[in-house]
Design a protein around this motif. Sequence first.
Motif, PDB file in Angstrom:
ATOM      1  N   VAL A   8       3.945  -5.106  10.538  1.00 32.96           N
ATOM      2  CA  VAL A   8       3.693  -4.305   9.339  1.00 32.96           C
ATOM      3  C   VAL A   8       5.038  -3.704   8.956  1.00 32.96           C
ATOM      4  O   VAL A   8       5.764  -3.210   9.832  1.00 32.96           O
ATOM      5  CB  VAL A   8       2.663  -3.187   9.622  1.00 32.96           C
ATOM      6  CG1 VAL A   8       2.540  -2.257   8.428  1.00 32.96           C
ATOM      7  CG2 VAL A   8       1.305  -3.788   9.974  1.00 32.96           C
ATOM      8  N   ARG A   9       5.387  -3.778   7.661  1.00 34.48           N
ATOM      9  CA  ARG A   9       6.691  -3.257   7.228  1.00 34.48           C
ATOM     10  C   ARG A   9       6.516  -1.952   6.454  1.00 34.48           C
ATOM     11  O   ARG A   9       5.725  -1.908   5.509  1.00 34.48           O
ATOM     12  CB  ARG A   9       7.399  -4.282   6.342  1.00 34.48           C
ATOM     13  CG  ARG A   9       8.754  -3.812   5.817  1.00 34.48           C
ATOM     14  CD  ARG A   9       9.460  -4.919   5.067  1.00 34.48           C
ATOM     15  NE  ARG A   9       9.797  -6.017   5.968  1.00 34.48           N
ATOM     16  CZ  ARG A   9      10.968  -6.163   6.570  1.00 34.48           C
ATOM     17  NH1 ARG A   9      11.920  -5.292   6.387  1.00 34.48           N
ATOM     18  NH2 ARG A   9      11.182  -7.186   7.370  1.00 34.48           N
ATOM     19  N   ARG A  35      -1.869   4.056  11.417  1.00 37.19           N
ATOM     20  CA  ARG A  35      -2.596   3.106  10.558  1.00 37.19           C
ATOM     21  C   ARG A  35      -2.313   1.663  10.983  1.00 37.19           C
ATOM     22  O   ARG A  35      -3.214   0.831  11.054  1.00 37.19           O
ATOM     23  CB  ARG A  35      -2.183   3.269   9.093  1.00 37.19           C
ATOM     24  CG  ARG A  35      -2.840   4.440   8.422  1.00 37.19           C
ATOM     25  CD  ARG A  35      -2.422   4.538   6.958  1.00 37.19           C
ATOM     26  NE  ARG A  35      -2.507   5.912   6.529  1.00 37.19           N
ATOM     27  CZ  ARG A  35      -3.615   6.510   6.087  1.00 37.19           C
ATOM     28  NH1 ARG A  35      -4.729   5.834   5.997  1.00 37.19           N
ATOM     29  NH2 ARG A  35      -3.602   7.778   5.730  1.00 37.19           N
ATOM     30  N   ALA A  36      -1.041   1.363  11.252  1.00 34.70           N
ATOM     31  CA  ALA A  36      -0.679  -0.011  11.627  1.00 34.70           C
ATOM     32  C   ALA A  36      -1.314  -0.384  12.970  1.00 34.70           C
ATOM     33  O   ALA A  36      -1.794  -1.500  13.150  1.00 34.70           O
ATOM     34  CB  ALA A  36       0.839  -0.144  11.693  1.00 34.70           C
ATOM     35  N   THR A  54       5.432   3.405   2.058  1.00 35.67           N
ATOM     36  CA  THR A  54       4.739   2.171   1.689  1.00 35.67           C
ATOM     37  C   THR A  54       4.569   1.286   2.932  1.00 35.67           C
ATOM     38  O   THR A  54       5.403   1.305   3.842  1.00 35.67           O
ATOM     39  CB  THR A  54       5.521   1.373   0.622  1.00 35.67           C
ATOM     40  OG1 THR A  54       6.804   1.028   1.152  1.00 35.67           O
ATOM     41  CG2 THR A  54       5.678   2.158  -0.659  1.00 35.67           C
ATOM     42  N   LEU A  55       3.486   0.528   2.936  1.00 29.93           N
ATOM     43  CA  LEU A  55       3.219  -0.411   4.037  1.00 29.93           C
ATOM     44  C   LEU A  55       2.825  -1.761   3.460  1.00 29.93           C
ATOM     45  O   LEU A  55       2.073  -1.811   2.469  1.00 29.93           O
ATOM     46  CB  LEU A  55       2.035   0.065   4.885  1.00 29.93           C
ATOM     47  CG  LEU A  55       2.184   1.227   5.851  1.00 29.93           C
ATOM     48  CD1 LEU A  55       0.897   1.384   6.665  1.00 29.93           C
ATOM     49  CD2 LEU A  55       3.389   1.090   6.761  1.00 29.93           C
ATOM     50  N   ALA A  69       0.889  -1.170   0.000  1.00 33.18           N
ATOM     51  CA  ALA A  69       0.000   0.000   0.000  1.00 33.18           C
ATOM     52  C   ALA A  69       0.921   1.213   0.000  1.00 33.18           C
ATOM     53  O   ALA A  69       2.065   1.133   0.478  1.00 33.18           O
ATOM     54  CB  ALA A  69      -0.883  -0.006   1.245  1.00 33.18           C
ATOM     55  N   CYS A  70       0.428   2.316  -0.556  1.00 32.07           N
ATOM     56  CA  CYS A  70       1.269   3.515  -0.607  1.00 32.07           C
ATOM     57  C   CYS A  70       0.443   4.723  -0.196  1.00 32.07           C
ATOM     58  O   CYS A  70      -0.697   4.892  -0.659  1.00 32.07           O
ATOM     59  CB  CYS A  70       1.826   3.698  -2.020  1.00 32.07           C
ATOM     60  SG  CYS A  70       2.852   5.182  -2.187  1.00 32.07           S
ATOM     61  N   PHE A  71       1.019   5.551   0.664  1.00 28.90           N
ATOM     62  CA  PHE A  71       0.348   6.765   1.137  1.00 28.90           C
ATOM     63  C   PHE A  71       1.220   7.954   0.776  1.00 28.90           C
ATOM     64  O   PHE A  71       2.454   7.881   0.866  1.00 28.90           O
ATOM     65  CB  PHE A  71       0.117   6.683   2.651  1.00 28.90           C
ATOM     66  CG  PHE A  71      -0.774   5.529   3.006  1.00 28.90           C
ATOM     67  CD1 PHE A  71      -2.154   5.680   3.040  1.00 28.90           C
ATOM     68  CD2 PHE A  71      -0.233   4.263   3.245  1.00 28.90           C
ATOM     69  CE1 PHE A  71      -2.978   4.601   3.324  1.00 28.90           C
ATOM     70  CE2 PHE A  71      -1.052   3.180   3.528  1.00 28.90           C
ATOM     71  CZ  PHE A  71      -2.425   3.355   3.572  1.00 28.90           C
ATOM     72  N   VAL A  72       0.561   9.039   0.337  1.00 26.62           N
ATOM     73  CA  VAL A  72       1.305  10.218  -0.122  1.00 26.62           C
ATOM     74  C   VAL A  72       0.887  11.434   0.694  1.00 26.62           C
ATOM     75  O   VAL A  72      -0.258  11.526   1.157  1.00 26.62           O
ATOM     76  CB  VAL A  72       1.066  10.491  -1.630  1.00 26.62           C
ATOM     77  CG1 VAL A  72       1.697   9.411  -2.478  1.00 26.62           C
ATOM     78  CG2 VAL A  72      -0.423  10.613  -1.965  1.00 26.62           C
TER      79      VAL A  72
END
Length: 163
Positions: free
Chosen positions: A85-86, A112-113, A57-58, A41-44
């Motif tokens: 979670v990485r 989020r994690a 990224t997660l 997953a990617c957060f911006v």
Amino acid sequence: MFRITQIASEHVRAGLHSGSEPLDRYFHQQVSQDVRRRVTACFVAIASDQRIAGYYTLASASVLLHELPEEIGKKLPRYPSVPTVRMGRLAVDRTFKGQGLGGALLADALTRAARNEIAAYALVVDAKDEIAADFYRHHGFIALPNALLTLFLPLATIKSLNK
Ligand SMILES: CC(C)(COP(=O)(O)OP(=O)(O)OC[C@H]1O[C@@H](n2cnc3c(N)ncnc32)[C@H](O)[C@@H]1OP(=O)(O)O)[C@@H](O)C(=O)NCCC(=O)NCCS
């Protein structure tokens, strides 16, 4: 000042320049495909002028119990590994560095994690070098004894902040 959201097709990825060529190249060329395939997953972070100011990224991961520091590992159940979670990548555009955005992205990833309904023991990060590892240590992360550029922060710490 910044809005953090899940990456979407309308985001213009080409403008991000963090100073790390591999992190930029991944974001420009690879991340959309990885998101489509659900391997990350990617957060911006979107700045007020709609530019992408940073990303992370997660993905799901795990750490072998014996890789954790002994005093931490002995308090966990005797399974071979613990779920984590990485955060594989974190980058801030050069023009936005030193304004608290890296810390804000890291806090967003931790939140989020920790809020995820699927349990994970810790957020694990891969630091690209010793300078990046210092950034994570500054935020309380602990290095794996035999892989000093892999660091983790137990999420129970974060959950207690959210109660
Ligand atoms: C590392 C990086 C994400 C930091 O982002 P940033 O927006 O400049 O950092 P911030 O302004 O949010 O800094 C937050 C805090 O971390 C500290 N910090 C920043 N970089 C640090 C470093 N390398 N070592 C120790 N502390 C650091 C800041 O002093 C600040 O401390 P404070 O909250 O106590 O005042 C950014 O420099 C970057 O994108 N670097 C290139 C890619 C990279 O190294 N990614 C890391 C993972 S591989």
